[in-house]
Design a protein around this motif. Structure first.
Motif, PDB file in Angstrom:
ATOM      1  N   TYR A 264       0.824  -1.207   0.000  1.00 60.61           N
ATOM      2  CA  TYR A 264       0.000   0.000   0.000  1.00 60.61           C
ATOM      3  C   TYR A 264       0.860   1.260   0.000  1.00 60.61           C
ATOM      4  CZ  TYR A 264      -3.975  -3.011   0.822  1.00 60.61           C
ATOM      5  OH  TYR A 264      -4.939  -3.977   0.688  1.00 60.61           O
TER       6      TYR A 264
ATOM      7  N   LEU B 202       1.681   1.821  -3.561  1.00 63.16           N
ATOM      8  CA  LEU B 202       0.524   2.392  -4.241  1.00 63.16           C
ATOM      9  C   LEU B 202       0.407   3.886  -3.957  1.00 63.16           C
ATOM     10  CD1 LEU B 202      -2.146  -0.390  -3.621  1.00 63.16           C
ATOM     11  CD2 LEU B 202      -1.067   0.171  -5.789  1.00 63.16           C
TER      12      LEU B 202
ATOM     13  N   GLY C 228       2.956  -2.515  -6.517  1.00 64.39           N
ATOM     14  CA  GLY C 228       2.086  -2.585  -5.354  1.00 64.39           C
ATOM     15  C   GLY C 228       0.862  -3.443  -5.613  1.00 64.39           C
TER      16      GLY C 228
ATOM     17  N   CYS D  24      -0.240  -6.926  -3.724  1.00 61.72           N
ATOM     18  CA  CYS D  24      -1.577  -7.098  -3.132  1.00 61.72           C
ATOM     19  C   CYS D  24      -2.267  -8.333  -3.691  1.00 61.72           C
ATOM     20  CB  CYS D  24      -2.424  -5.858  -3.406  1.00 61.72           C
ATOM     21  SG  CYS D  24      -1.950  -4.398  -2.466  1.00 61.72           S
TER      22      CYS D  24
END
Length: 211
Positions: free
Chosen positions: A3, A6, A197, A201
Protein backbone atom coordinates in the motif's frame (compact mmCIF):
# COMPACT_ATOMS: atom_id res chain seq x y z
CA UNK A 1 4.62 -2.25 1.93
CA UNK A 2 2.31 -2.84 -1.04
CA UNK A 3 0.00 0.00 0.00
CA UNK A 4 3.00 2.31 0.53
CA UNK A 5 4.05 1.61 -3.06
CA UNK A 6 0.52 2.39 -4.24
CA UNK A 7 0.47 5.67 -2.32
CA UNK A 8 3.91 6.99 -3.22
CA UNK A 9 3.59 5.80 -6.80
CA UNK A 10 0.26 7.56 -7.08
CA UNK A 11 1.44 10.93 -5.73
CA UNK A 12 4.82 10.94 -7.49
CA UNK A 13 3.65 12.82 -10.64
CA UNK A 14 1.72 15.35 -8.53
CA UNK A 15 4.88 16.42 -6.70
CA UNK A 16 6.96 16.24 -9.92
CA UNK A 17 9.11 13.41 -8.62
CA UNK A 18 10.11 15.26 -5.45
CA UNK A 19 8.58 13.29 -2.58
CA UNK A 20 9.96 15.75 -0.02
CA UNK A 21 7.34 18.19 -1.30
CA UNK A 22 4.80 16.12 0.65
CA UNK A 23 6.39 17.43 3.85
CA UNK A 24 5.71 21.06 2.91
CA UNK A 25 2.45 22.81 3.72
CA UNK A 26 2.62 24.77 0.45
CA UNK A 27 2.07 21.54 -1.47
CA UNK A 28 -1.10 20.64 0.45
CA UNK A 29 -2.45 24.19 0.14
CA UNK A 30 -2.73 23.93 -3.64
CA UNK A 31 -6.31 23.80 -4.85
CA UNK A 32 -5.70 20.89 -7.24
CA UNK A 33 -4.46 18.76 -4.34
CA UNK A 34 -7.66 19.27 -2.33
CA UNK A 35 -9.82 18.77 -5.40
CA UNK A 36 -7.95 15.53 -6.13
CA UNK A 37 -8.35 14.28 -2.56
CA UNK A 38 -12.09 15.04 -2.54
CA UNK A 39 -12.48 13.47 -5.97
CA UNK A 40 -10.71 10.29 -4.89
CA UNK A 41 -12.77 10.07 -1.71
CA UNK A 42 -15.99 10.34 -3.71
CA UNK A 43 -14.82 7.86 -6.35
CA UNK A 44 -13.67 5.51 -3.62
CA UNK A 45 -17.09 5.66 -1.95
CA UNK A 46 -18.73 4.94 -5.33
CA UNK A 47 -16.43 1.99 -5.94
CA UNK A 48 -17.01 0.57 -2.46
CA UNK A 49 -20.78 0.74 -2.96
CA UNK A 50 -20.44 -0.83 -6.41
CA UNK A 51 -18.31 -3.66 -5.03
CA UNK A 52 -20.65 -4.22 -2.07
CA UNK A 53 -23.71 -4.39 -4.34
CA UNK A 54 -22.29 -6.57 -7.09
CA UNK A 55 -19.58 -8.83 -5.61
CA UNK A 56 -20.95 -12.08 -4.18
CA UNK A 57 -17.82 -14.21 -3.94
CA UNK A 58 -15.88 -14.97 -0.78
CA UNK A 59 -12.92 -12.92 0.36
CA UNK A 60 -9.65 -14.65 1.27
CA UNK A 61 -9.84 -16.60 4.50
CA UNK A 62 -13.59 -17.20 4.47
CA UNK A 63 -15.12 -20.63 4.70
CA UNK A 64 -15.49 -22.49 1.44
CA UNK A 65 -19.07 -23.42 2.28
CA UNK A 66 -20.35 -19.85 2.03
CA UNK A 67 -23.03 -19.26 -0.57
CA UNK A 68 -21.71 -17.81 -3.82
CA UNK A 69 -23.56 -16.06 -6.58
CA UNK A 70 -21.23 -15.78 -9.51
CA UNK A 71 -21.30 -15.37 -13.26
CA UNK A 72 -24.59 -14.10 -14.61
CA UNK A 73 -25.78 -12.90 -11.19
CA UNK A 74 -22.71 -10.73 -10.61
CA UNK A 75 -22.93 -9.29 -14.12
CA UNK A 76 -26.63 -8.57 -13.64
CA UNK A 77 -26.07 -6.75 -10.35
CA UNK A 78 -23.16 -4.75 -11.74
CA UNK A 79 -25.28 -3.71 -14.73
CA UNK A 80 -28.13 -2.60 -12.45
CA UNK A 81 -25.73 -0.51 -10.38
CA UNK A 82 -24.20 0.93 -13.55
CA UNK A 83 -27.64 1.77 -14.95
CA UNK A 84 -28.93 3.56 -11.86
CA UNK A 85 -25.62 5.32 -11.23
CA UNK A 86 -25.71 6.71 -14.79
CA UNK A 87 -29.23 8.04 -14.11
CA UNK A 88 -27.91 9.75 -10.98
CA UNK A 89 -24.95 11.02 -13.03
CA UNK A 90 -27.28 12.67 -15.57
CA UNK A 91 -29.51 14.07 -12.82
CA UNK A 92 -26.50 15.61 -11.08
CA UNK A 93 -25.34 17.31 -14.27
CA UNK A 94 -28.87 18.57 -14.97
CA UNK A 95 -28.94 20.11 -11.48
CA UNK A 96 -25.51 21.71 -12.02
CA UNK A 97 -26.54 23.23 -15.33
CA UNK A 98 -29.83 24.46 -13.88
CA UNK A 99 -28.12 26.15 -10.93
CA UNK A 100 -25.09 27.67 -12.68
CA UNK A 101 -25.56 30.66 -14.99
CA UNK A 102 -22.23 30.14 -16.76
CA UNK A 103 -23.06 26.54 -17.60
CA UNK A 104 -26.49 27.61 -18.81
CA UNK A 105 -24.91 30.13 -21.18
CA UNK A 106 -22.60 27.46 -22.53
CA UNK A 107 -25.54 25.10 -23.07
CA UNK A 108 -27.45 27.88 -24.82
CA UNK A 109 -24.45 28.50 -27.12
CA UNK A 110 -24.29 24.79 -27.87
CA UNK A 111 -27.97 24.63 -28.80
CA UNK A 112 -27.63 27.70 -31.03
CA UNK A 113 -24.97 25.92 -33.07
CA UNK A 114 -22.09 28.25 -32.20
CA UNK A 115 -19.91 25.32 -31.12
CA UNK A 116 -18.06 23.73 -34.07
CA UNK A 117 -19.49 20.36 -35.09
CA UNK A 118 -16.13 18.60 -34.78
CA UNK A 119 -15.99 19.40 -31.07
CA UNK A 120 -19.48 18.04 -30.56
CA UNK A 121 -18.71 14.83 -32.45
CA UNK A 122 -15.41 14.33 -30.61
CA UNK A 123 -17.17 14.92 -27.28
CA UNK A 124 -19.89 12.40 -28.12
CA UNK A 125 -17.30 9.83 -29.16
CA UNK A 126 -15.27 10.49 -26.02
CA UNK A 127 -18.34 10.14 -23.77
CA UNK A 128 -19.32 6.91 -25.49
CA UNK A 129 -15.87 5.49 -24.71
CA UNK A 130 -16.16 6.76 -21.14
CA UNK A 131 -19.53 5.09 -20.60
CA UNK A 132 -18.17 1.83 -22.03
CA UNK A 133 -15.16 2.11 -19.72
CA UNK A 134 -17.39 2.67 -16.68
CA UNK A 135 -19.46 -0.37 -17.60
CA UNK A 136 -16.42 -2.61 -17.99
CA UNK A 137 -15.05 -1.27 -14.69
CA UNK A 138 -18.34 -2.14 -12.98
CA UNK A 139 -17.89 -5.73 -14.16
CA UNK A 140 -14.35 -5.77 -12.76
CA UNK A 141 -15.62 -4.60 -9.36
CA UNK A 142 -18.18 -7.40 -9.36
CA UNK A 143 -15.49 -10.04 -9.94
CA UNK A 144 -12.86 -9.09 -7.34
CA UNK A 145 -13.32 -8.94 -3.58
CA UNK A 146 -11.22 -5.82 -2.85
CA UNK A 147 -12.52 -2.61 -4.39
CA UNK A 148 -9.40 -0.60 -3.49
CA UNK A 149 -7.19 -2.88 -5.59
CA UNK A 150 -9.48 -2.65 -8.61
CA UNK A 151 -9.60 1.13 -8.23
CA UNK A 152 -5.80 1.35 -8.10
CA UNK A 153 -5.44 -0.97 -11.10
CA UNK A 154 -7.93 1.14 -13.03
CA UNK A 155 -6.00 4.32 -12.20
CA UNK A 156 -2.66 2.74 -13.07
CA UNK A 157 -3.77 1.51 -16.48
CA UNK A 158 -5.49 4.83 -17.17
CA UNK A 159 -2.29 6.67 -16.32
CA UNK A 160 -0.18 4.55 -18.68
CA UNK A 161 -2.63 4.67 -21.59
CA UNK A 162 -3.24 8.40 -21.20
CA UNK A 163 0.50 8.99 -21.14
CA UNK A 164 1.05 6.94 -24.30
CA UNK A 165 -1.82 8.53 -26.22
CA UNK A 166 -0.94 12.08 -25.14
CA UNK A 167 2.73 11.58 -25.99
CA UNK A 168 2.02 10.16 -29.46
CA UNK A 169 -0.54 12.86 -30.29
CA UNK A 170 1.77 15.67 -29.22
CA UNK A 171 4.97 14.31 -30.81
CA UNK A 172 3.43 13.10 -34.07
CA UNK A 173 0.51 15.48 -34.65
CA UNK A 174 1.27 18.48 -32.38
CA UNK A 175 -2.07 17.92 -30.64
CA UNK A 176 -2.29 18.61 -26.93
CA UNK A 177 -0.04 20.28 -24.39
CA UNK A 178 3.73 20.22 -24.10
CA UNK A 179 3.36 18.87 -20.55
CA UNK A 180 2.13 15.60 -22.12
CA UNK A 181 5.64 14.94 -23.39
CA UNK A 182 7.47 16.10 -20.26
CA UNK A 183 8.29 14.29 -17.06
CA UNK A 184 8.09 10.90 -18.73
CA UNK A 185 10.60 9.32 -16.35
CA UNK A 186 8.60 10.37 -13.29
CA UNK A 187 5.34 9.15 -14.81
CA UNK A 188 6.82 5.80 -15.82
CA UNK A 189 8.38 5.32 -12.37
CA UNK A 190 4.97 6.10 -10.87
CA UNK A 191 3.34 3.48 -13.07
CA UNK A 192 5.96 0.86 -12.15
CA UNK A 193 5.56 1.53 -8.40
CA UNK A 194 1.77 1.31 -8.56
CA UNK A 195 1.90 -1.85 -10.69
CA UNK A 196 4.36 -3.47 -8.27
CA UNK A 197 2.09 -2.59 -5.35
CA UNK A 198 -0.87 -4.12 -7.18
CA UNK A 199 1.12 -7.28 -7.88
CA UNK A 200 2.05 -7.64 -4.21
CA UNK A 201 -1.58 -7.10 -3.13
CA UNK A 202 -2.73 -9.71 -5.61
CA UNK A 203 -0.12 -12.17 -4.38
CA UNK A 204 -1.20 -11.62 -0.77
CA UNK A 205 -4.82 -12.29 -1.75
CA UNK A 206 -3.90 -15.43 -3.67
CA UNK A 207 -1.83 -16.73 -0.72
CA UNK A 208 -4.73 -16.10 1.66
CA UNK A 209 -7.10 -17.99 -0.61
CA UNK A 210 -4.78 -21.01 -0.64
CA UNK A 211 -4.70 -21.17 3.18
Amino acid sequence: GAYALLFFGGVLPACEGQLQALLKWDFWRQSFVWCTILSELMLGAHDLMLNACSYHGSAPGRAEGEELREGASAWSDSFQFFFYSRIAFCATFALLFASNAKLLRQLHALLLGTVPLRFILLSLFSEALTVLGFYLASIAYSLFYQAAIVHAAEASMSQLLNLMVAFVLFRCFSVGRASAASGLRTKLVSFVLVTLGLFLCGEDGAAARRR
